[in-house]
Scaffold this motif. Structure first.
Motif, PDB file in Angstrom:
ATOM      1  N   MET A   1     -91.675  -7.730 -74.783  1.00  0.00           N
ATOM      2  CA  MET A   1     -91.437  -7.409 -73.371  1.00  0.00           C
ATOM      3  C   MET A   1     -92.524  -8.047 -72.463  1.00  0.00           C
ATOM      4  SD  MET A   1     -89.769  -5.929 -70.945  1.00  0.00           S
ATOM      5  CE  MET A   1     -88.637  -4.772 -71.730  1.00  0.00           C
ATOM      6  N   GLU A   2     -93.749  -7.988 -72.889  1.00  0.00           N
ATOM      7  CA  GLU A   2     -94.828  -8.563 -72.074  1.00  0.00           C
ATOM      8  C   GLU A   2     -94.650 -10.055 -71.871  1.00  0.00           C
ATOM      9  OE1 GLU A   2     -98.528  -7.618 -73.807  1.00  0.00           O
ATOM     10  OE2 GLU A   2     -98.364  -5.440 -73.464  1.00  0.00           O
ATOM     11  N   GLU A   3     -94.177 -10.727 -72.932  1.00  0.00           N
ATOM     12  CA  GLU A   3     -93.929 -12.178 -72.810  1.00  0.00           C
ATOM     13  C   GLU A   3     -92.838 -12.462 -71.801  1.00  0.00           C
ATOM     14  OE1 GLU A   3     -92.650 -16.015 -75.562  1.00  0.00           O
ATOM     15  OE2 GLU A   3     -93.114 -14.068 -76.521  1.00  0.00           O
ATOM     16  N   LEU A   4     -91.778 -11.616 -71.819  1.00  0.00           N
ATOM     17  CA  LEU A   4     -90.660 -11.794 -70.877  1.00  0.00           C
ATOM     18  C   LEU A   4     -91.123 -11.531 -69.442  1.00  0.00           C
ATOM     19  CD1 LEU A   4     -87.642 -12.308 -70.418  1.00  0.00           C
ATOM     20  CD2 LEU A   4     -87.253  -9.852 -70.773  1.00  0.00           C
ATOM     21  N   GLN A   5     -91.891 -10.493 -69.267  1.00  0.00           N
ATOM     22  CA  GLN A   5     -92.377 -10.183 -67.919  1.00  0.00           C
ATOM     23  C   GLN A   5     -93.283 -11.289 -67.377  1.00  0.00           C
ATOM     24  OE1 GLN A   5     -94.242  -6.381 -68.479  1.00  0.00           O
ATOM     25  NE2 GLN A   5     -92.339  -5.232 -68.113  1.00  0.00           N
ATOM     26  N   ALA A   6     -94.101 -11.873 -68.251  1.00  0.00           N
ATOM     27  CA  ALA A   6     -94.956 -12.975 -67.807  1.00  0.00           C
ATOM     28  C   ALA A   6     -94.124 -14.166 -67.359  1.00  0.00           C
ATOM     29  CB  ALA A   6     -95.898 -13.370 -68.942  1.00  0.00           C
ATOM     30  N   ARG A   7     -93.068 -14.457 -68.143  1.00  0.00           N
ATOM     31  CA  ARG A   7     -92.181 -15.578 -67.757  1.00  0.00           C
ATOM     32  C   ARG A   7     -91.471 -15.278 -66.443  1.00  0.00           C
ATOM     33  NH1 ARG A   7     -86.955 -16.606 -68.899  1.00  0.00           N
ATOM     34  NH2 ARG A   7     -86.824 -15.035 -70.570  1.00  0.00           N
ATOM     35  N   HIS A   8     -91.032 -14.021 -66.281  1.00  0.00           N
ATOM     36  CA  HIS A   8     -90.355 -13.650 -65.027  1.00  0.00           C
ATOM     37  C   HIS A   8     -91.284 -13.823 -63.817  1.00  0.00           C
ATOM     38  CE1 HIS A   8     -86.933 -11.022 -66.971  1.00  0.00           C
ATOM     39  NE2 HIS A   8     -86.866 -12.325 -67.286  1.00  0.00           N
ATOM     40  N   ARG A   9     -92.547 -13.429 -63.980  1.00  0.00           N
ATOM     41  CA  ARG A   9     -93.490 -13.582 -62.859  1.00  0.00           C
ATOM     42  C   ARG A   9     -93.688 -15.043 -62.509  1.00  0.00           C
ATOM     43  NH1 ARG A   9     -96.124  -9.181 -65.470  1.00  0.00           N
ATOM     44  NH2 ARG A   9     -97.488 -10.601 -66.640  1.00  0.00           N
ATOM     45  N   LYS A  10     -93.756 -15.882 -63.525  1.00  0.00           N
ATOM     46  CA  LYS A  10     -93.894 -17.315 -63.287  1.00  0.00           C
ATOM     47  C   LYS A  10     -92.677 -17.866 -62.562  1.00  0.00           C
ATOM     48  CE  LYS A  10     -94.619 -21.734 -65.650  1.00  0.00           C
ATOM     49  NZ  LYS A  10     -94.779 -22.417 -66.937  1.00  0.00           N
ATOM     50  N   GLU A  11     -91.472 -17.430 -62.977  1.00  0.00           N
ATOM     51  CA  GLU A  11     -90.243 -17.900 -62.317  1.00  0.00           C
ATOM     52  C   GLU A  11     -90.205 -17.447 -60.852  1.00  0.00           C
ATOM     53  OE1 GLU A  11     -87.231 -16.280 -64.796  1.00  0.00           O
ATOM     54  OE2 GLU A  11     -87.304 -17.902 -66.288  1.00  0.00           O
ATOM     55  N   GLN A  12     -90.657 -16.207 -60.599  1.00  0.00           N
ATOM     56  CA  GLN A  12     -90.670 -15.714 -59.224  1.00  0.00           C
ATOM     57  C   GLN A  12     -91.635 -16.534 -58.351  1.00  0.00           C
ATOM     58  OE1 GLN A  12     -88.892 -13.546 -57.662  1.00  0.00           O
ATOM     59  NE2 GLN A  12     -87.797 -12.450 -59.294  1.00  0.00           N
ATOM     60  N   ARG A  13     -92.806 -16.880 -58.904  1.00  0.00           N
ATOM     61  CA  ARG A  13     -93.774 -17.684 -58.133  1.00  0.00           C
ATOM     62  C   ARG A  13     -93.224 -19.068 -57.827  1.00  0.00           C
ATOM     63  NH1 ARG A  13     -97.496 -15.305 -61.797  1.00  0.00           N
ATOM     64  NH2 ARG A  13     -97.565 -17.222 -63.043  1.00  0.00           N
ATOM     65  N   GLU A  14     -92.596 -19.670 -58.821  1.00  0.00           N
ATOM     66  CA  GLU A  14     -92.020 -20.997 -58.603  1.00  0.00           C
ATOM     67  C   GLU A  14     -90.926 -20.963 -57.562  1.00  0.00           C
ATOM     68  OE1 GLU A  14     -90.819 -22.154 -62.489  1.00  0.00           O
ATOM     69  OE2 GLU A  14     -92.845 -22.783 -63.129  1.00  0.00           O
ATOM     70  N   LEU A  15     -90.084 -19.887 -57.640  1.00  0.00           N
ATOM     71  CA  LEU A  15     -88.996 -19.781 -56.661  1.00  0.00           C
ATOM     72  C   LEU A  15     -89.563 -19.579 -55.244  1.00  0.00           C
ATOM     73  CD1 LEU A  15     -86.024 -19.657 -55.940  1.00  0.00           C
ATOM     74  CD2 LEU A  15     -86.067 -17.200 -56.456  1.00  0.00           C
TER      75      LEU A  15
END
Length: 320
Positions: A1-15
């Motif tokens: 779950m932590e890995e997924l949340q980290a990826r989601h945060r990165k996607e949000q920053r890029e967006l």
């Protein structure tokens, strides 16, 4: 779950970076379309990330759908909150009142200008207050001198006659009073040096209201030259240059000139000082008759009242 949340945060920053860039490049005409496109991109990413979380947790598909429907209802509010927290360069603040093509952050300039003007005004007021405070601490020499003089005039019974402050004031004040005393100015044309342009006015030297100071200057220069042993020891320049200045220039007269005038005309000169003192300069000798000893001339001597510096005015007795 932590890995997924980290990826989601990165996607949000890029967006968010993409959205910020799109809105910065938008014009007034394309702004609505760009905003709609950014909203759609944000919704799609939110839906994608929520599905991934649901799949990881093994949630029921129908529950996920309900969750997504709930997200759709609040996406607009969420997007507004996200946009408002974006960097100042974003276009989150409404731009309807801004000039075409002006970035939103430039709207702060008028406020900065007002702040600068207010700061300068505060500095000016502070400097004015300091200057006023310093001026209040300084001695009012001009006011004090005038106050002392007026009190002395009243005490002695004198009236002041204003003399033009032109460098000839001492001689003009003397000429004025010599005429009133009936003593005359002794205007010998051969002793009075005039410039070519004023030769035609030779007759006016007998009048204290016109060129009377010329006669007094000539008499003063002659007396000093004829009695040089009494004056030369007190001079700082050669005799000829000294008397030439008396005759031909507007050089101010002082103690030596007063002494020469008193002796040449046989009068007593009383000089009222700015501190109330009276300086007497006697011109009549011990063998002078009583009538000659009563010939008195009064002068008011100022050091501070007149802008050009030292100045003499004539003083006469007030009418009874």
């Amino acid at each position: 779950m932590e890995e997924l949340q980290a990826r989601h945060r990165k996607e949000q920053r890029e967006l968010q970076a993409r959205i910020t860039q799109k809105k910065k490049n938008a014009t007034k005409k394309t702004r609505k379309g760009v905003n709609d496109e950014c909203d759609k991109l944000q919704q799609e990413l939110n839906q994608k990330q929520n599905l991934e979380i649901s799949q990881l947790n093994g949630d029921d598909v129908s529950a996920t759908a309900d969750s997504l429907d709930h997200l759709d209802l609040n996406d607009e509010a969420n997007q507004q909150s996200t946009t408002e927290s974006a960097p100042p360069a974003s276009d989150a603040v409404p731009k309807l009142d801004l000039p075409t093509g002006e970035p939103g952050n430039r709207g702060k300039k008028p406020n900065r200008q007002k702040a600068r003007l207010a700061r300068r005004e505060a500095e000016r007021v502070a400097q004015a207050e300091i200057a006023a405070e310093e001026a209040a601490k300084q001695t009012d020499h001009r006011g004090n001198e005038k106050e002392v003089m007026d009190a002395a005039f009243s005490r002695i019974g004198l009236k002041e006659i204003e003399i033009t402050p032109d460098g000839h004031c001492l001689y003009s004040a003397i000429a004025c009073q010599l005429n009133d005393l009936g003593l005359g100015l002794k205007p010998d044309p051969s002793r009075i040096v005039l410039q070519p342009a004023t030769v035609s006015r030779i007759d006016t030297v007998a009048s204290p209201r016109h060129d009377g100071y010329r006669a007094v200057r000539a008499v003063t220069a002659d007396y000093i030259k004829e009695h040089q042993d009494d004056f030369v020891p007190f001079m700082e320049e050669p005799l000829d240059e000294y008397v030439k200045k008396i005759r031909l220039t507007a050089e101010w007269g002082g103690q030596l000139e007063l002494q020469a005038i008193a002796r040449a005309y046989g009068v007593e000169i009383n000089v009222l000082q700015g501190d109330g003192r009276i300086e007497k300069i006697e011109g009549a000798g011990d063998d002078a008759d009583l009538e000659q000893q009563k010939r008195q001339i009064w002068l008011a001597y100022y050091r501070h009242t007149y802008g050009l510096g030292e100045h003499y005015n004539a003083l006469v007795q007030k009418a009874a």
